[in-house]
Design a protein around this motif. Structure first.
Motif, PDB file in Angstrom:
ATOM      1  N   UNK A   2       0.737  -1.162   0.052  1.00 37.60           N
ATOM      2  CA  UNK A   2       0.285   0.072   0.115  1.00 37.60           C
ATOM      3  C   UNK A   2       0.907   1.233  -0.150  1.00 37.60           C
ATOM      4  N   UNK A   3       1.813   1.173  -0.825  1.00 32.63           N
ATOM      5  CA  UNK A   3       2.798   2.390  -0.946  1.00 32.63           C
ATOM      6  C   UNK A   3       1.831   3.623  -1.595  1.00 32.63           C
ATOM      7  N   UNK A   4       2.107   4.792  -1.142  1.00 37.27           N
ATOM      8  CA  UNK A   4       1.586   5.960  -1.618  1.00 37.27           C
ATOM      9  C   UNK A   4       1.924   6.295  -3.028  1.00 37.27           C
ATOM     10  N   UNK A  38      11.673  10.100   3.040  1.00 40.31           N
ATOM     11  CA  UNK A  38      12.201   8.776   3.077  1.00 40.31           C
ATOM     12  C   UNK A  38      11.210   7.576   3.097  1.00 40.31           C
ATOM     13  N   UNK A  39       9.953   7.840   3.109  1.00 43.89           N
ATOM     14  CA  UNK A  39       9.140   6.951   2.666  1.00 43.89           C
ATOM     15  C   UNK A  39       9.218   6.171   1.254  1.00 43.89           C
ATOM     16  N   UNK A  40       8.895   4.950   1.187  1.00 43.20           N
ATOM     17  CA  UNK A  40       8.816   4.216   0.238  1.00 43.20           C
ATOM     18  C   UNK A  40       7.694   4.502  -0.597  1.00 43.20           C
ATOM     19  N   UNK A  41       7.565   4.841  -1.930  1.00 43.61           N
ATOM     20  CA  UNK A  41       6.278   5.253  -2.812  1.00 43.61           C
ATOM     21  C   UNK A  41       6.408   4.436  -3.847  1.00 43.61           C
ATOM     22  N   UNK A  48      -1.260   5.380 -15.345  1.00 46.84           N
ATOM     23  CA  UNK A  48      -1.749   4.729 -14.401  1.00 46.84           C
ATOM     24  C   UNK A  48      -0.880   3.214 -14.167  1.00 46.84           C
ATOM     25  N   UNK A  49       0.058   3.123 -15.036  1.00 47.83           N
ATOM     26  CA  UNK A  49       0.709   2.014 -14.924  1.00 47.83           C
ATOM     27  C   UNK A  49       1.970   1.926 -14.189  1.00 47.83           C
ATOM     28  N   UNK A  50       2.218   1.086 -13.514  1.00 52.15           N
ATOM     29  CA  UNK A  50       3.422   0.833 -12.476  1.00 52.15           C
ATOM     30  C   UNK A  50       4.746   0.957 -13.441  1.00 52.15           C
ATOM     31  N   UNK A  51       5.862   1.801 -12.745  1.00 54.02           N
ATOM     32  CA  UNK A  51       6.878   1.917 -13.234  1.00 54.02           C
ATOM     33  C   UNK A  51       8.085   1.698 -12.430  1.00 54.02           C
ATOM     34  N   UNK A  52       8.175   2.151 -11.228  1.00 52.92           N
ATOM     35  CA  UNK A  52       9.063   2.142 -10.070  1.00 52.92           C
ATOM     36  C   UNK A  52       8.539   2.043  -8.738  1.00 52.92           C
ATOM     37  N   UNK A  53       9.186   1.511  -7.602  1.00 53.55           N
ATOM     38  CA  UNK A  53       9.462   1.874  -6.158  1.00 53.55           C
ATOM     39  C   UNK A  53      10.328   2.548  -5.816  1.00 53.55           C
ATOM     40  N   UNK A  54      10.431   3.374  -4.880  1.00 50.57           N
ATOM     41  CA  UNK A  54      11.706   4.173  -4.544  1.00 50.57           C
ATOM     42  C   UNK A  54      11.572   4.925  -3.278  1.00 50.57           C
ATOM     43  N   UNK A  55      12.765   5.559  -2.754  1.00 56.30           N
ATOM     44  CA  UNK A  55      12.513   6.570  -1.551  1.00 56.30           C
ATOM     45  C   UNK A  55      12.119   7.929  -1.868  1.00 56.30           C
ATOM     46  N   UNK A  56      11.329   8.449  -1.426  1.00 52.36           N
ATOM     47  CA  UNK A  56      10.741   9.983  -1.608  1.00 52.36           C
ATOM     48  C   UNK A  56      11.769  10.896  -0.767  1.00 52.36           C
ATOM     49  N   UNK A  57      11.922  11.853  -1.536  1.00 45.61           N
ATOM     50  CA  UNK A  57      12.636  12.899  -0.773  1.00 45.61           C
ATOM     51  C   UNK A  57      12.365  14.265  -1.452  1.00 45.61           C
ATOM     52  N   UNK A  69      10.678  -3.281 -10.708  1.00 48.90           N
ATOM     53  CA  UNK A  69       9.623  -4.353 -10.317  1.00 48.90           C
ATOM     54  C   UNK A  69       8.654  -4.070  -9.274  1.00 48.90           C
ATOM     55  N   UNK A  70       7.440  -4.464  -9.353  1.00 52.98           N
ATOM     56  CA  UNK A  70       6.551  -4.102  -8.459  1.00 52.98           C
ATOM     57  C   UNK A  70       6.670  -5.291  -7.359  1.00 52.98           C
ATOM     58  N   UNK A  71       7.636  -4.951  -6.315  1.00 52.91           N
ATOM     59  CA  UNK A  71       8.038  -5.673  -5.005  1.00 52.91           C
ATOM     60  C   UNK A  71       7.890  -4.854  -3.825  1.00 52.91           C
ATOM     61  N   UNK A  72       7.782  -5.827  -2.715  1.00 56.83           N
ATOM     62  CA  UNK A  72       7.655  -5.147  -1.600  1.00 56.83           C
ATOM     63  C   UNK A  72       9.242  -4.797  -1.238  1.00 56.83           C
ATOM     64  N   UNK A  73       9.335  -3.581  -0.397  1.00 55.58           N
ATOM     65  CA  UNK A  73      10.851  -3.272   0.079  1.00 55.58           C
ATOM     66  C   UNK A  73      10.983  -3.589   1.463  1.00 55.58           C
ATOM     67  N   UNK A  74      11.002  -5.206   1.592  1.00 56.04           N
ATOM     68  CA  UNK A  74      11.284  -5.891   2.777  1.00 56.04           C
ATOM     69  C   UNK A  74      12.495  -6.376   3.262  1.00 56.04           C
ATOM     70  N   UNK A  75      13.003  -7.113   4.248  1.00 57.90           N
ATOM     71  CA  UNK A  75      14.192  -7.667   4.565  1.00 57.90           C
ATOM     72  C   UNK A  75      14.660  -8.496   3.609  1.00 57.90           C
ATOM     73  N   UNK A  76      14.159  -9.005   2.694  1.00 58.29           N
ATOM     74  CA  UNK A  76      14.532 -10.018   1.838  1.00 58.29           C
ATOM     75  C   UNK A  76      15.194  -9.259   0.633  1.00 58.29           C
ATOM     76  N   UNK A  77      14.696  -8.056   0.315  1.00 58.19           N
ATOM     77  CA  UNK A  77      14.895  -7.191  -0.819  1.00 58.19           C
ATOM     78  C   UNK A  77      16.315  -6.544  -0.174  1.00 58.19           C
TER      79      UNK A  77
END
Length: 253
Positions: A2-4, A38-41, A48-57, A69-77
């Motif tokens: 549920x990233x913004x 610093x939040x993941x967005x 409206x197509x996904x293109x990336x996830x990253x840190x907001x600043x 890739x449309x993945x979760x930024x968790x410990x595995x990442x």
């Protein structure tokens, strides 16, 4: 997940389609309310197509991409990225009995924009250049321990590199372990890497190849090393049989 969301202006995704890891503020059409630094967005195109996830600043570089890739930024990442970086250094022969000083994570080059990790023997020195990396330091520490082993000391040195100097818990210090020795070996030469009070992370590991190149050209020559810092170039020149080496620095230490 549920990233913004951050939505780009039309045709502003072209650089991201070429895997450029930054989203500049001028490329953004709209963004969700109350995104914290610093939040993941989640970044989407104007369609409206996904293109990336990253840190907001909230700066000129508004998003530092972590994954296309449309993945979760968790410990595995974090574990996978650090492991990939380590395996790359191994494949290049940078980690050996005669060399235990090397840059393990080099920002965008390892898919971790805003993060530097230099290793000196049994100590990894972590430096954050974004609030996103600062807020992820626990996960980064865990990833380093997973890859390098629990015996690794992990020192956090981001007091002067963070964009927000009022960041909480930004003081330098050990995230894991403690000081044991500041000695590290580079191409068979033993150096002191002062990550506690020295410049950057303590030793300019990015100059390793240049120091080795100087050694090749030093035989019977006089060498002047200005702004010598730890004297890295000087010792390579001496091992290369220079007839004279002068090392100069304004710092008495």
């Amino acid at each position: 997940m549920s990233y913004k969301k951050i939505t780009l202006k039309p045709k502003k995704e072209d650089s991201l389609l070429r895997f450029h890891p930054w989203v500049f503020s001028g490329a953004i059409a709209k963004k969700a309310d109350n995104i914290e630094e610093g939040e993941v967005v989640r970044v989407e195109t104007s369609r409206g197509d996904f293109i990336a996830v990253g840190h907001f600043q909230p700066k000129s570089i508004e998003v530092r991409v972590l994954s296309f890739e449309d993945i979760e930024i968790d410990q595995n990442f974090w574990n996978e990225r650090v492991a990939s970086a380590y395996q790359m250094r191994q494949s290049l022969g940078l980690i050996s009995e005669t060399n235990n000083a090397y840059r393990l994570v080099h920002g965008e080059g390892d898919g971790l924009s805003g993060l530097i990790v230099d290793v000196y023997g049994d100590t990894a020195v972590v430096q954050s250049h974004s609030m996103g990396m600062h807020k992820s330091k626990k996960e980064i520490c865990n990833a380093l321990l997973s890859v390098l082993g629990d015996a690794t000391n992990i020192y956090y040195k981001s007091e002067t590199t963070l964009p927000d100097l009022d960041a909480s818990d930004s003081d330098n210090g050990y995230l894991h372990g403690k000081f044991t020795t500041d000695q590290a070996m580079e191409n068979g030469l033993l150096f002191q890497a002062d990550w506690l009070k020295g410049q950057k992370t303590g030793f300019f590991v990015d100059q390793r190849n240049n120091r080795a190149l100087l050694e090749r050209y030093s035989k019977n020559r006089s060498v002047l090393n200005m702004f010598c810092y730890t004297g890295g170039f000087s010792f390579y020149a001496m091992r290369g049989d220079a007839k004279l080496v002068h090392s100069v620095d304004s710092s008495a230490k």
